[in-house]
Design an enzyme around this catalytic site. Structure first.
Site, PDB file in Angstrom:
ATOM      1  N   LYS A  82     -33.881 -11.936   3.449  1.00 33.74           N
ATOM      2  CA  LYS A  82     -34.051 -13.395   3.501  1.00 33.74           C
ATOM      3  C   LYS A  82     -35.383 -13.760   2.856  1.00 33.74           C
ATOM      4  CE  LYS A  82     -30.348 -13.845   6.113  1.00 33.74           C
ATOM      5  NZ  LYS A  82     -29.076 -14.370   5.540  1.00 33.74           N
ATOM      6  N   SER A 121     -25.504 -14.486   1.184  1.00 37.29           N
ATOM      7  CA  SER A 121     -26.494 -15.366   1.819  1.00 37.29           C
ATOM      8  C   SER A 121     -27.723 -15.645   0.959  1.00 37.29           C
ATOM      9  CB  SER A 121     -26.941 -14.772   3.154  1.00 37.29           C
ATOM     10  OG  SER A 121     -27.665 -13.565   2.950  1.00 37.29           O
TER      11      SER A 121
END
Length: 276
Positions: A162, A92
Site C-alpha cells: 500500500k 488494489s
C-alpha cells in the site's frame, strides 16, 4: 671387393641415411628421449591418470552442491539485508502496480532510512486486519515458504502493498467538499490514484497512533486498506505497525515492458506540516 676411388661420389643411399640420423640426433636435446609415435598432444591427460567414472561423478556432484549452496547463501544475504522480490497478487494498487508485477523492495527502509508520506511499502498482514486464508497444501506451502525465505521465489501471500498517507501523529481526514483528503489540515491532490477512482468512498477522520502508519491503495475503489479495517477505532486498528513493514518498493522488475523505478510523490505532501 669394390673400393671407392678418389673423385667418386659417395653412395647417395648411405648419405641420406646418415643425414636423417644426424637430424634426429640434432632435434632431440641431450638427456631427453626421442619423441615416439605414441606421444600425447600438449595438454592431454594420460589414460592412466583419468579419474574412475564413480569418482568423476562424485566430484561433479560435490561441486554442484557447493555452487548451489553458495548461490542460496548469497540470495539469502541479499534478501535479508539489501532487497527482496515480491509479486503483486491483486488490483488494489493499480495502475501504479498491476497484477503479476514483480517488484523490488529495499530493506534499507525503514531499517536504515526514514519513511515518508507517499512511499509505497510492503508489510506483513497486521494481526488487527485478520489473517490471510491459506488455500495450498501444507507441503506445498512449506516448500514455497522455504524458497521465499532464501530469496529464490518472490514473496506475496501474507504480505500487503500500500501507499503511506499518514505518518505517526498525523491527522488524516476525508473528505472535503471537493472530495479530497486532508493531512494535518492541508488538502492534497493525489495524481497516483487510479483513473476512475476517488480519494475515498468511505468518510473517516483519524489520528495515526505512535509507531504506526495509515496506508491506502492507489485503486481506492478496490482496496482493503486502513479504512476497511479501522472501524470506529480512530486509527488504532486500521493503522499498520512500523515493526511489520518489510521495506519500501523502489522498482518494478518484471515484466520487461514495465521495468522502471517508482516515481517519488513527495511533492504531493510538501506543504503538509508536522503533526502538532
Amino acid at each position: 671387393m669394390t673400393h671407392q676411388t678418389q673423385g667418386e661420389s659417395p653412395d647417395p643411399t648411405t648419405e641420406g641415411a646418415a643425414t636423417s640420423q644426424d637430424r634426429d640426433a640434432a632435434a632431440t636435446p641431450a638427456g631427453e628421449p626421442a619423441a615416439s609415435d605414441d606421444a600425447l598432444p600438449p595438454g592431454a591427460i594420460p589414460e592412466d591418470t583419468r579419474l574412475p567414472k564413480g569418482k568423476s561423478r562424485w566430484a561433479f556432484t560435490r561441486e554442484l552442491v557447493v555452487i548451489v549452496a553458495i548461490a542460496l547463501t548469497l540470495s539469502f544475504l541479499v534478501k535479508t539485508f539489501l532487497a527482496q522480490p515480491f509479486y503483486i497478487p491483486s488490483q488494489s494498487m493499480e495502475s501504479t502496480l498491476d497484477v503479476g508485477d514483480r517488484i523490488i523492495v529495499s530493506k534499507f527502509t525503514p531499517q536504515h532510512s526514514p519513511l515518508h508520506r507517499g512511499d509505497v511499502i510492503v508489510f506483513e498482514d497486521p494481526k488487527t486486519w485478520g489473517s490471510t486464508p491459506q488455500h495450498s497444501s501444507t507441503l506445498k506451502r512449506a516448500v514455497s515458504d522455504a524458497l521465499v525465505f532464501v530469496g529464490v521465489l518472490p514473496g506475496g501471500g501474507e504480505h500487503v502493498v500500500k501507499r503511506i498517507i499518514g505518518m505517526p501523529g498525523d491527522h488524516v481526514k476525508c473528505c472535503t467538499k471537493d472530495g479530497k483528503l486532508t493531512v494535518n489540515g492541508v488538502e492534497i491532490t493525489e495524481p497516483y490514484i487510479d483513473q476512475g477512482s476517488v480519494p475515498s468512498t468511505i468518510p473517516f477522520n483519524i489520528t495515526v497512533p505512535k509507531d504506526k502508519v495509515w496506508v491506502m491503495g492507489d485503486n481506492r475503489n478496490d482496496s482493503a486498506d486502513s479504512r476497511m479495517h479501522d472501524g470506529n477505532s480512530d486509527g488504532k486498528l486500521g493503522s499498520v505497525p512500523m515493526s511489520d513493514i518489510t521495506g519500501q518498493v523502489v522498482a518494478i522488475a518484471w515484466p520487461i515492458s514495465r521495468i522502471h523505478a517508482l516515481k517519488d510523490y513527495s511533492s504531493v505532501f510538501a506543504k503538509v506540516p508536522d503533526p502538532s
